[in-house]
Design an enzyme around this catalytic site. Structure first.
Site, short mmCIF file in Angstrom:
data_model
loop_
_atom_site.label_atom_id
_atom_site.label_comp_id
_atom_site.label_asym_id
_atom_site.label_seq_id
_atom_site.Cartn_x
_atom_site.Cartn_y
_atom_site.Cartn_z
N TYR A 143 19.39 63.93 67.42
CA TYR A 143 20.11 64.30 68.39
C TYR A 143 21.06 65.71 68.08
CZ TYR A 143 23.34 64.07 72.50
OH TYR A 143 24.21 64.53 73.45
N ASP A 236 22.83 70.59 60.97
CA ASP A 236 23.92 69.98 62.06
C ASP A 236 24.82 69.09 61.43
OD1 ASP A 236 25.24 68.94 64.01
OD2 ASP A 236 23.60 68.75 65.67
N LYS A 264 33.14 66.33 65.97
CA LYS A 264 33.78 65.21 65.78
C LYS A 264 34.88 65.03 64.82
CE LYS A 264 29.71 62.70 67.49
NZ LYS A 264 28.42 63.14 67.59
#
Ligand SMILES: *Cc1c(COP(=O)(O)O)cnc(C)c1O
Length: 425
Positions: A143, A236, A264
């Site tokens: 994702y 990522d 995050k």
């Protein structure tokens, strides 16, 4: 008693699609109503009815120090007292950029954005501009946020162009995204051979299909393939950055990306993302170069203050050794319980990321993960919730251990898991 959560959810359901602002929060995969959270502190969250839970969602990753950390809170309050946004440069964004550049193995320059999605979307645009190529390769089950080009997985044949995962993604976008199998270098090489590829993007630990670890040589193999075929490697690090250590997965696995994306943890709980890489690539971004990318609230001073305070707190390396030990204890405990109960299951863990997969003996890629027993997970989830442990409401998410989880919290969690699994099975 979750009366207030129920009442809030019925109001929310009329106002927001599915009653939520991000899909997995709705508990669709596990049944029941989502809890509405009133406050959180340390490793505990408290719902609107005042019930306490040991939290393993950690806001999906940002709260690595635990909730309501005093240093982060004070930094936010201090910044907020000076005004919330100016739309002009501030010292705080210079300090956070300096911190990220000094710790990221690949970032010589960074650009702050407001989410992981935005970081990925911008890094992809930059990779296309730098290489002059349009195709991108991603891995099944990884994702990377909800940008159109990332909501794609491969069709049956390895060389067929992507089909969109979501309605509303046009085929003209989807055909530019090629999908390879995680942990399978040959599938990536076949795609790299088939056409000119701008970049390969990968989650260095696939933490959005449960937790799937990279096999030995997978990430370094991708590095070599990208070099051989003239594609950029985008790692990522939205979950792994500043979680697997101060240098993230790149340092942990000894692989350097051309571009890395962050999110995050670097916002300390505020909406922040960033992308960075070699100066020569980053200088293509506007206004120093021709790749346009902008944001009204990018580098927001309150968000920068939160991120900087959190990254400063992470300089204390005891954080990483603590969360690593707690993660290992949790994983070993869960594996032992499954074994004692004769339950077919496996536990994947690295540092503070862990996942208990139900009904499968190994989880190495999307194919194996897909066979997990989601019904059993849903029953286990509901038993744990009733016992006061807040797990992700989906089999395909990580458990995040924070610096606030003590040995006693892990023991309590394991005791409850033992009971919950008995009842769920
Ligand atoms: C969460 C996540 C994103 C998206 O970040 P948002 O802030 O939710 O847009 C991208 N990549 C990875 C690996 C993620 O886990």
């Amino acid at each position: 008693m979750t009366e207030k959560s129920k009442a809030l959810f019925s109001r929310a359901a009329c106002l927001m699609p599915g009653g939520v602002n991000s899909p997995v929060r709705a508990f669709k995969a596990v049944g029941g109503n989502p809890l509405f959270i009133d406050r959180a502190d340390g490793c505990k969250i408290y719902d609107a009815d005042g019930n306490a839970y040991i939290d393993y969602v950690s806001s999906w990753g940002p709260m690595i120090l635990g909730h309501n950390n005093a240093a982060v809170r004070e930094a936010v309050l201090g910044a907020a007292s000076k005004g919330l946004s100016f739309g002009a440069p501030t010292e705080a964004e210079v300090k956070l950029a300096e911190k990220i550049v000094s710790l990221s193995p690949c970032a010589e320059m960074v650009r702050m954005v407001n989410s992981g999605t935005e970081a990925v979307m911008s890094a992809l645009r930059l990779a296309r501009a730098y290489t002059g190529r349009s195709k991108i390769i991603k891995f099944e089950g990884c994702y990377h946020g909800h940008a159109d080009s990332m909501l794609v997985k491969a069709g049956s044949g390895a060389l067929t162009a992507g089909v969109p995962d979501s309605l509303g993604v046009s085929n003209s976008v989807a055909v530019e995204t090629l999908t390879a199998s995680y942990n399978d270098l040959a599938s990536a090489e076949a795609l790299l051979k088939s056409c000119d590829v701008a970049c390969v993007i990968v989650e260095p630990v696939a933490a959005n299909m449960g937790v799937v670890l990279p096999r030995e040589g997978f990430l370094s193999g991708l590095r070599a393939l990208c070099d051989a075929y003239g594609a950029l490697l985008i790692i990522d690090e939205v979950i792994t950055g500043f979680r697997l250590g101060s240098g993230g997965a790149q340092e942990y696995y000894g692989v350097k990306a051309d571009l890395a994306t962050y999110g995050k943890i670097i916002g300390g709980g505020m909406p922040v993302g960033a992308y960075g890489g070699r100066k020569e690539i980053m200088e293509l971004v506007a206004p120093s170069g021709p790749v346009y990318q902008a944001g009204t609230l990018s580098g927001n001073p309150v968000a920068m203050a939160a991120g900087l305070a959190q990254l400063n707190a992470l300089e204390n390396q005891d954080v990483y050794s603590h969360i690593g030990r707690m993660g290992a204890k949790l994983a070993a405990g869960l594996a032992a319980i499954a074994k004692r109960q004769g339950l077919k299951a496996c536990v994947n863990q690295v540092g503070s990321l862990a996942c208990l997969f139900m009904g499968i003996e190994s989880a190495d890629d999307y194919e194996s993960v897909k066979k997990a027993d989601t019904g059993l997970y849903a029953r286990y989830f509901r038993e744990m919730l009733a016992a006061g442990v807040y797990l992700a409401p989906s089999q395909f998410e990580a458990m995040f251990v924070s610096y606030s989880h003590s040995e006693a919290d892990i023991d309590e969690t394991l005791n409850k898991a033992e009971q919950a699994l008995k009842r769920a099975a």
